[in-house]
Design a protein around this motif. Structure first.
Motif, mmCIF file in Angstrom:
data_model
loop_
_atom_site.group_PDB
_atom_site.id
_atom_site.type_symbol
_atom_site.label_atom_id
_atom_site.label_comp_id
_atom_site.label_asym_id
_atom_site.label_seq_id
_atom_site.Cartn_x
_atom_site.Cartn_y
_atom_site.Cartn_z
ATOM 1 N N MET A 17 30.580 30.580 43.320
ATOM 2 C CA MET A 17 31.018 31.654 42.409
ATOM 3 C C MET A 17 31.629 32.938 42.930
ATOM 4 N N ILE A 18 31.112 33.441 44.075
ATOM 5 C CA ILE A 18 31.607 34.435 44.743
ATOM 6 C C ILE A 18 32.812 34.514 45.705
ATOM 7 N N ARG A 19 32.711 33.168 46.151
ATOM 8 C CA ARG A 19 33.927 32.925 47.087
ATOM 9 C C ARG A 19 35.188 32.672 46.247
ATOM 10 N N PHE A 20 34.904 32.189 45.114
ATOM 11 C CA PHE A 20 36.178 31.897 44.217
ATOM 12 C C PHE A 20 36.344 33.186 43.616
ATOM 13 N N ALA A 21 35.470 34.247 43.328
ATOM 14 C CA ALA A 21 35.615 35.339 42.631
ATOM 15 C C ALA A 21 36.698 36.259 43.259
ATOM 16 N N THR A 22 36.684 36.189 44.649
ATOM 17 C CA THR A 22 37.559 37.238 45.510
ATOM 18 C C THR A 22 38.956 36.773 45.005
ATOM 19 N N ALA A 23 39.163 35.578 44.986
ATOM 20 C CA ALA A 23 40.570 35.082 44.710
ATOM 21 C C ALA A 23 40.992 35.508 43.274
ATOM 22 N N LEU A 24 40.043 35.343 42.261
ATOM 23 C CA LEU A 24 40.386 35.578 40.944
ATOM 24 C C LEU A 24 40.707 37.060 40.780
ATOM 25 N N ARG A 25 39.891 37.688 41.305
ATOM 26 C CA ARG A 25 40.027 39.297 41.217
ATOM 27 C C ARG A 25 41.155 39.617 41.386
ATOM 28 N N THR A 26 41.977 39.081 42.609
ATOM 29 C CA THR A 26 43.507 39.545 43.047
ATOM 30 C C THR A 26 44.442 39.583 41.846
ATOM 31 N N ALA A 27 44.245 38.623 40.858
ATOM 32 C CA ALA A 27 45.222 38.420 39.929
ATOM 33 C C ALA A 27 45.423 39.755 38.980
ATOM 34 N N CYS A 28 44.336 40.624 38.979
ATOM 35 C CA CYS A 28 44.556 41.800 38.004
ATOM 36 C C CYS A 28 45.070 42.910 38.845
ATOM 37 N N GLN A 274 48.218 31.626 42.452
ATOM 38 C CA GLN A 274 48.529 32.699 42.081
ATOM 39 C C GLN A 274 48.203 32.799 40.486
ATOM 40 N N GLU A 275 48.574 31.604 39.820
ATOM 41 C CA GLU A 275 48.781 31.402 38.491
ATOM 42 C C GLU A 275 47.282 31.151 37.942
ATOM 43 N N SER A 276 46.489 30.681 38.377
ATOM 44 C CA SER A 276 45.123 30.329 38.019
ATOM 45 C C SER A 276 44.239 31.591 38.045
ATOM 46 N N THR A 277 44.727 32.214 39.213
ATOM 47 C CA THR A 277 43.868 33.651 39.290
ATOM 48 C C THR A 277 44.161 34.587 38.302
ATOM 49 N N ARG A 278 45.617 34.803 38.247
ATOM 50 C CA ARG A 278 45.972 35.678 37.098
ATOM 51 C C ARG A 278 45.294 35.355 35.814
ATOM 52 N N ALA A 279 45.367 33.852 35.544
ATOM 53 C CA ALA A 279 44.961 33.588 34.028
ATOM 54 C C ALA A 279 43.428 34.048 33.881
ATOM 55 N N ILE A 280 42.716 34.003 34.994
ATOM 56 C CA ILE A 280 41.154 34.614 35.019
ATOM 57 C C ILE A 280 41.005 36.097 34.602
ATOM 58 N N PHE A 281 42.158 36.755 35.450
ATOM 59 C CA PHE A 281 42.191 38.334 35.304
ATOM 60 C C PHE A 281 42.514 38.593 33.871
ATOM 61 N N GLU A 282 43.461 37.839 33.685
ATOM 62 C CA GLU A 282 43.966 38.187 32.205
ATOM 63 C C GLU A 282 42.813 38.088 31.024
ATOM 64 N N GLN A 283 42.079 36.979 31.274
ATOM 65 C CA GLN A 283 41.126 36.821 30.261
ATOM 66 C C GLN A 283 40.012 37.934 30.315
ATOM 67 N N GLN A 284 39.847 38.238 31.611
ATOM 68 C CA GLN A 284 38.481 39.246 31.542
ATOM 69 C C GLN A 284 38.996 40.685 31.117
ATOM 70 N N TYR A 285 40.351 40.867 31.348
ATOM 71 C CA TYR A 285 41.017 42.273 30.851
ATOM 72 C C TYR A 285 41.671 42.166 29.741
ATOM 73 N N ALA A 286 41.299 41.181 28.739
ATOM 74 C CA ALA A 286 42.050 40.951 27.699
ATOM 75 C C ALA A 286 42.112 42.253 26.433
ATOM 76 N N ARG A 287 40.839 42.713 26.515
ATOM 77 C CA ARG A 287 40.541 43.835 25.455
ATOM 78 C C ARG A 287 41.035 45.157 25.983
ATOM 79 N N LEU A 288 41.544 45.213 27.162
ATOM 80 C CA LEU A 288 42.099 46.595 27.740
ATOM 81 C C LEU A 288 43.429 46.974 27.165
ATOM 82 N N PRO A 289 43.575 48.004 26.322
ATOM 83 C CA PRO A 289 44.667 48.048 25.690
ATOM 84 C C PRO A 289 45.890 48.329 26.780
ATOM 85 N N GLN A 290 46.148 49.191 27.516
ATOM 86 C CA GLN A 290 47.041 49.372 28.360
ATOM 87 C C GLN A 290 46.916 49.089 29.962
#
Length: 327
Positions: A17-28, A274-290
């Motif tokens: 989870m953590i190995r993959f997490a670093t990549a996913l975090r970068t999408a935000c 890059q696309e899969s990482t961005r998608a995970i970040f978008e999901q996690q930040y979905a409720r952030l207004p700006q």
């Protein structure tokens, strides 16, 4: 994230989870409100030098450098405030940099108690802003520092200005399973806390882990030293607090522009794009207004070290944002 140096202490599922997490975090990478007024457009009046009372914040120390509008810089797990040295050197002529070093990290004395560690860091940082009469400072946070910055703003939206989040997520534990709850993550987090608290990772293993987060070998050596000097009990508790705190619904309360910078390239061998990482970040930040998300093309987790020119280009534009007027 900087706290990945402890993965080999954890279970294999957590390691994955953590190995993959670093990549996913970068999408935000760049949550930016393009219509906001310039942060630095109105020159702030010269402020007297802050008078600090360290007894009010036993979970961290602060070094103040420069002059101008205030900017708070929070490092990631095991890192002292020195991780921001190049950033401070760039901005000290324009901004008053309040550089945080957390207790127990990078050789700093461990806190007397780790009970509710990150919550105490959050509350004491908010108290520091109030005590120093900082007018809605911008906050730059790397990894765990980014998580704390989000938590601060969600708790007291009126207290802070724009947030620059460097490779971090509102709920790390849910990176592979968005349906995971903080309660369901607790047993894994508890096992990790116990393992990490028992002792530090051997240097050779830690260096291998750091190679996935930092490109430059000299920088790896610096981060290795900080990790080896960190207090295991404090590191374990900080990880536990992150893995059992879900900020995904809370970010809806954040009123300021947020820029999230993310990295993914080091985890391409694990199947990240890059696309899969961005998608995970978008999901996690979905409720952030700006927000706006940007990702580094080649940088690893320590983006301010690994993709410096890109990081500064993003940060330069971001720091021209101004806090939204208090509601």
């Amino acid at each position: 994230m900087p706290h990945f140096w402890v993965i080999n202490h954890a279970s294999k599922p957590l390691m994955t989870m953590i190995r993959f997490a670093t990549a996913l975090r970068t999408a935000c990478a760049a949550l930016l409100l393009t219509t906001a007024a310039p942060f630095a457009a109105q020159a702030a009046p010269a402020a007297p030098a802050p008078v600090d009372n360290p007894a009010q914040h036993p979970t961290f120390t602060v070094r103040v450098v420069g002059k101008g509008r205030p900017v708070l810089l929070i490092p990631g797990l095991t890192c002292p405030g020195a991780v921001w040295d190049e950033t401070v050197a760039r901005y000290r002529q324009q901004y008053q940099c309040h550089v945080v070093s957390l207790a127990g990290f990078g050789g700093a004395a461990a806190p007397a108690s780790t009970d509710k560690l990150l919550q105490n860091v959050r509350d004491q940082l908010l108290g520091y802003i109030k005590a120093q009469q900082l007018q809605r400072p911008a906050v730059i946070g790397h990894s765990l520092g980014g998580f704390v910055a989000l938590w601060m703003s969600a708790t007291q939206p009126e207290a802070v200005g724009p947030l620059l989040i460097v490779d971090s997520l509102p709920f790390l534990a849910a990176i592979q399973n968005p349906a995971l709850t903080a309660e369901a993550a607790r047993p894994m987090a508890e096992a990790s806390r116990q393992q990490v608290s028992q002792g530090r990772m051997p240097a050779a293993q830690q260096r291998l882990m750091l190679a996935s987060m930092i490109t430059d070998t000299a920088r790896q050596t610096v981060a290795l030293r900080w990790g080896q000097q960190s207090d295991g009990r404090t590191v374990g508790q900080a990880m536990y607090d992150m893995y059992t705190t879900d900020l995904r619904p809370d970010v809806a309360r954040i009123q300021q522009p947020v820029l999230v910078l993310g990295a993914w390239a080091a985890y391409q061998p694990y199947g990240a794009t890059q696309e899969s990482t961005r998608a995970i970040f978008e999901q996690q930040y979905a409720r952030l207004p700006q927000h706006r998300i940007e990702m580094s093309a080649a940088g690893r987790h320590f983006l301010m070290w690994d993709d410096t020119q890109w990081f500064f280009a993003q940060a330069d534009a971001f720091l021209k944002q101004r806090p939204v007027a208090a509601q």
